[in-house]
Design a protein around this motif. Structure first.
Motif, PDB file in Angstrom:
ATOM      1  N   ALA A  80      41.471 -72.346  43.908  1.00 22.62           N
ATOM      2  CA  ALA A  80      42.535 -71.557  43.264  1.00 22.62           C
ATOM      3  C   ALA A  80      43.868 -72.302  43.311  1.00 22.62           C
ATOM      4  CB  ALA A  80      42.659 -70.188  43.940  1.00 22.62           C
ATOM      5  N   PHE A  81      44.124 -73.008  44.414  1.00 20.68           N
ATOM      6  CA  PHE A  81      45.393 -73.726  44.551  1.00 20.68           C
ATOM      7  C   PHE A  81      45.307 -75.178  44.062  1.00 20.68           C
ATOM      8  CE2 PHE A  81      46.277 -70.285  47.620  1.00 20.68           C
ATOM      9  CZ  PHE A  81      47.516 -69.887  47.135  1.00 20.68           C
ATOM     10  N   MET A  90      45.367 -67.227  40.452  1.00 21.84           N
ATOM     11  CA  MET A  90      43.952 -67.513  40.741  1.00 21.84           C
ATOM     12  C   MET A  90      43.588 -67.085  42.157  1.00 21.84           C
ATOM     13  SD  MET A  90      42.264 -68.410  38.213  1.00 21.84           S
ATOM     14  CE  MET A  90      40.733 -68.881  38.973  1.00 21.84           C
ATOM     15  N   PHE A  91      44.522 -67.319  43.074  1.00 21.07           N
ATOM     16  CA  PHE A  91      44.288 -66.909  44.467  1.00 21.07           C
ATOM     17  C   PHE A  91      44.170 -65.383  44.550  1.00 21.07           C
ATOM     18  CE2 PHE A  91      46.375 -65.395  48.408  1.00 21.07           C
ATOM     19  CZ  PHE A  91      45.384 -65.760  49.305  1.00 21.07           C
ATOM     20  N   ASN A 104      50.007 -66.477  43.785  1.00 18.90           N
ATOM     21  CA  ASN A 104      49.352 -67.358  42.817  1.00 18.90           C
ATOM     22  C   ASN A 104      48.227 -66.563  42.143  1.00 18.90           C
ATOM     23  OD1 ASN A 104      46.768 -68.966  42.418  1.00 18.90           O
ATOM     24  ND2 ASN A 104      48.198 -70.667  42.611  1.00 18.90           N
ATOM     25  N   GLU A 110      40.762 -64.310  43.200  1.00 19.16           N
ATOM     26  CA  GLU A 110      39.683 -64.611  44.157  1.00 19.16           C
ATOM     27  C   GLU A 110      39.725 -63.622  45.320  1.00 19.16           C
ATOM     28  OE1 GLU A 110      37.262 -66.445  43.697  1.00 19.16           O
ATOM     29  OE2 GLU A 110      37.874 -67.878  42.171  1.00 19.16           O
ATOM     30  N   TRP A 144      36.613 -61.117  46.517  1.00 19.42           N
ATOM     31  CA  TRP A 144      35.864 -61.396  47.749  1.00 19.42           C
ATOM     32  C   TRP A 144      35.178 -60.170  48.359  1.00 19.42           C
ATOM     33  CZ3 TRP A 144      32.997 -64.562  50.212  1.00 19.42           C
ATOM     34  CH2 TRP A 144      33.106 -65.922  49.946  1.00 19.42           C
TER      35      TRP A 144
END
Lengths: 223, 157
Positions: free
Chosen positions: B113-114, A102-103, A100, A106, A110
Motif C-alpha cells: 500500500a505504501f 491504499m493503506f 493513505n 487494506e 483485513w
C-alpha cells in the motif's frame, strides 16, 4: 457474520498486526461467544448455511434474490463503514481522511479476510476516470456454490457499493464482471457511478466478458 | 515449533506419535542451544545491526528512506526493529509459519500500500550480510533463511 459488542482486547489496543487466528478471535467457551479484536461478535457458519441462504431466497423471491442480496450487502457495507471509521480512529489515532488511501482500504479488508470472506486486490489505475476494479480471491459465496455458470457474489457487490459510497460520500454502484462460479480463477468487480455500472450491466447481458467491458470503459464508452 | 506442536497434538488423536512425526522435536532439541545463543546475540547486537544497515542503505541509495517527499526513516526503523524481533523469536522456536501468520501476511499488504517493497527488498537482503558479521556461521545459517523469508514476503510484489 458479526454484530458489535464490547471490545475484547484492551491489553494492546495499538497493536496492528493482530490478524492471526488465535489473536483476532477471542473464544469464550462459558458464554459460547466468539468476539473479534474490534469487538464484533462472530458466528461460524457452514457452507450449507450459505447454500440455504442463497437457495432459500431464490425460492422465496425468485429473480429478485440477486437484488435482495445486493441490497443486504449495501446495508452491511454502509454500517461497516461507520464501524470501521470508529475502530480505525481508535487504533491509529487519526481520522480515516488523513490516512493513505491504499493503506486505509487494506486495513478495512483485513478483518473481513480474517473472517473468511477471501483476499482481495484493489486496482485503482482507472480511478481518475471514475471507476475502479476489485479482484476477489476465494469468495465465500462462489467457493460454496461452485461452477454454476453465472456470477453469484451479489452480496459482495453490495458490500463494496455500500462501503465505498460511505467512504467517498458519493453514490457508487458495483457489478461483478467475472466470477469463480463462471469457471474463472477469481471474481472481478467494477465499482463506479450509476451510468457506468448500468452500461456494464447492459454489455454483460449482451454477452460481453470482463475484458470486453474493461476495454469499452477505458475507451470512454457509455453504451 | 509451536505450529508443529499444535499440529502434532491435533493429529495424534488417541494414538501414539510415530518416530517420523516426532522427528522435528529431536531436531529442535539438537539445535536448541545454538538457537538460544543466536537469539541472545541478536538481542545484544540489535541496535548495531539496525544502525549499520541504515548507514549502508543510506550510502547505497538515500531515496530508500523517502516516500514521495516524506522522510520515512523513523517509520523504517520502527518496522525494521519489529520484523527483526519477530524474526528472532521465529528462529528461536523454529516457527516461520507463525511469523507469516502473525506478521508477514499483514505487513505485506501494508508495504505494498505504501509502495515500500523496494526498500524492504534491500533491507532484508543487506541485513543478511550484516548479521553474518555478528553471528558465527552456524548461527547465521539458522537466522538468514528467516530474513530471506522476510525479503521474499515484503520485498517483491
Amino acid at each position: 457474520m458479526t454484530t458489535a459488542t464490547a471490545r475484547p482486547n484492551l491489553r494492546n489496543p495499538k497493536k496492528h498486526n493482530h490478524y492471526g487466528f488465535r489473536e483476532f478471535f477471542q473464544f469464550d467457551p462459558d458464554k459460547g461467544t466468539i468476539v473479534d479484536w474490534n469487538g464484533s461478535q462472530n458466528i461460524l457458519t457452514t457452507e450449507d448455511f450459505i447454500i440455504g441462504l442463497v437457495e432459500g431466497l431464490q425460492d422465496e423471491v425468485g429473480d429478485a434474490a440477486a437484488a435482495t442480496m445486493y441490497t443486504i450487502g449495501c446495508e452491511w457495507g454502509q454500517k461497516d463503514a461507520f464501524f470501521f471509521e470508529s475502530w480505525f480512529e481508535k487504533e491509529y489515532d487519526r481520522s480515516i481522511r488523513q490516512a493513505n488511501l491504499m493503506f486505509l482500504l487494506e486495513t478495512w479488508w483485513w478483518p473481513l479476510a480474517a473472517q473468511g470472506w477471501g483476499r482481495w486486490e484493489v486496482d485503482m489505475g482507472d480511478r481518475k476516470q471514475g471507476f475502479m476494479f476489485i479482484n476477489l480471491f476465494d469468495s465465500a459465496v462462489a467457493r460454496t456454490l461452485g461452477d454454476v455458470g453465472k456470477p453469484v457474489c451479489y452480496l459482495y457487490a453490495g458490500l463494496f457499493s455500500g462501503f465505498f459510497t460511505e467512504l467517498v460520500r458519493k453514490q457508487l454502484s458495483c457489478i461483478e464482471l467475472q466470477c469463480y462460479s463462471m469457471g474463472e480463477t477469481y471474481c472481478k468487480f467494477l465499482l463506479g457511478g450509476r451510468d457506468r455500472i448500468d452500461a456494464a450491466t447492459f454489455w454483460q447481458t449482451e454477452g460481453a466478458n470482463a475484458r470486453d467491458i474493461e476495454k469499452r470503459l477505458r475507451a470512454g464508452e457509455l453504451r | 515449533m509451536l505450529s508443529q506442536l499444535q499440529r502434532l497434538s491435533q493429529e495424534i488423536d488417541g494414538r501414539y506419535a510415530t518416530d517420523s512425526e516426532l522427528q522435528f522435536l529431536t531436531e529442535i532439541a539438537q539445535t536448541y542451544h545454538l538457537r538460544a545463543q543466536t537469539y541472545q546475540k541478536l538481542q545484544a547486537a540489535e541496535a548495531a545491526i539496525v544502525q549499520q544497515l541504515q548507514a549502508k542503505m543510506q550510502a547505497l541509495d538515500p531515496t530508500l528512506f523517502r516516500s514521495g517527499s516524506e522522510d520515512v526513516t523513523a517509520k523504517w526503523k520502527r518496522d525494521t526493529l519489529r520484523v527483526l524481533r519477530y524474526s528472532a523469536i521465529a528462529m528461536l522456536l523454529n516457527d516461520p509459519d507463525t511469523l507469516r501468520d502473525r506478521l508477514l501476511f499483514w505487513m505485506q499488504t501494508v508495504m505494498k500500500a505504501f509502495g515500500a517493497q523496494r526498500s524492504c527488498n534491500v533491507t532484508y537482503e543487506l541485513m543478511q550480510d550484516i548479521v553474518k558479521q555478528h553471528l558465527t556461521a552456524p548461527q547465521a545459517k539458522l537466522f538468514c533463511p528467516i530474513l530471506e523469508l522476510n525479503r521474499r514476503s515484503l520485498g517483491i510484489s
